[in-house]
Design an enzyme around this catalytic site. Structure first.
Site: not given
Length: 190
Positions: A8, A19-20, A47, A60, A73, A159
């Protein structure tokens, strides 16, 4: 062979990492394992067509491995661990769930509009449990060496600190000294 990873981009600036925490986790795994890679920053609000053709779900992170795009992930970090076993990031099963409820507790507290709903206390309980674990086993979850749990927790704690500070003027209590030390070591690598 250099891997490719799509992550991202920052909202408002497609040239900066976004910020992912899931994208950041995959990138941290690549960095910790010193695996060469090419990063593609994806503006999730616009995108590119090539990205949607390669990854129809449009989520993502996604990693290109053996000419196939691998999403998620969890799957990406497991694939990297299996394919590039050195240095090992695998967390022993007895420590694998440490901190696993922090992110969910953080999100619930962040979204809460009712100060008496217990969401703040639930987050504090999770952070206190992490503090106790780090006191007994630190500086990392698995002792002296960084592991997959640390790579997963690092962006989530970052975060948590930024979002709760901004939206609720809340910080991790100073009494949780091992959590504070842990967050510093995750940020600096020392």
């Amino acid at each position: 062979m250099s891997l490719e990873i799509c992550v991202k981009a920052a909202a408002g600036d497609p040239e900066i990492l976004g910020d992912c925490p899931f994208s950041q986790r995959a990138l941290l795994t690549l960095e910790e394992k010193k695996i060469p890679y090419q990063m593609h920053l994806i503006n999730v609000g616009d995108k590119p067509q090539w990205f949607l053709e390669a990854n129809p779900e449009g989520k993502v992170p996604v990693l290109k491995y053996n000419d196939k795009w691998v999403p998620d992930s969890d799957v990406i970090t497991q694939l990297l661990e299996e394919t590039y076993p050195d240095p090992p990031l695998c967390t022993p099963s007895e420590h694998a769930s440490v901190g696993s409820k922090i992110f969910g507790s953080f999100v619930k507290f962040l979204k809460s509009k009712d100060p008496s709903d217990g969401s703040e206390q639930a987050l504090l309980d999770e952070l206190k449990a992490l503090d106790e674990h780090l006191k007994a086993h630190g500086p990392y979850v698995n002792g002296e060496n960084i592991s997959a749990v640390d790579v997963s927790l690092a962006p989530k704690l970052y975060h948590l600190e930024v979002a709760l500070g901004h939206f609720k003027s809340w910080t991790v209590p100073e009494s949780l000294t091992y959590v504070h030390d842990y967050m510093k070591v995750l940020e600096t690598g020392d």
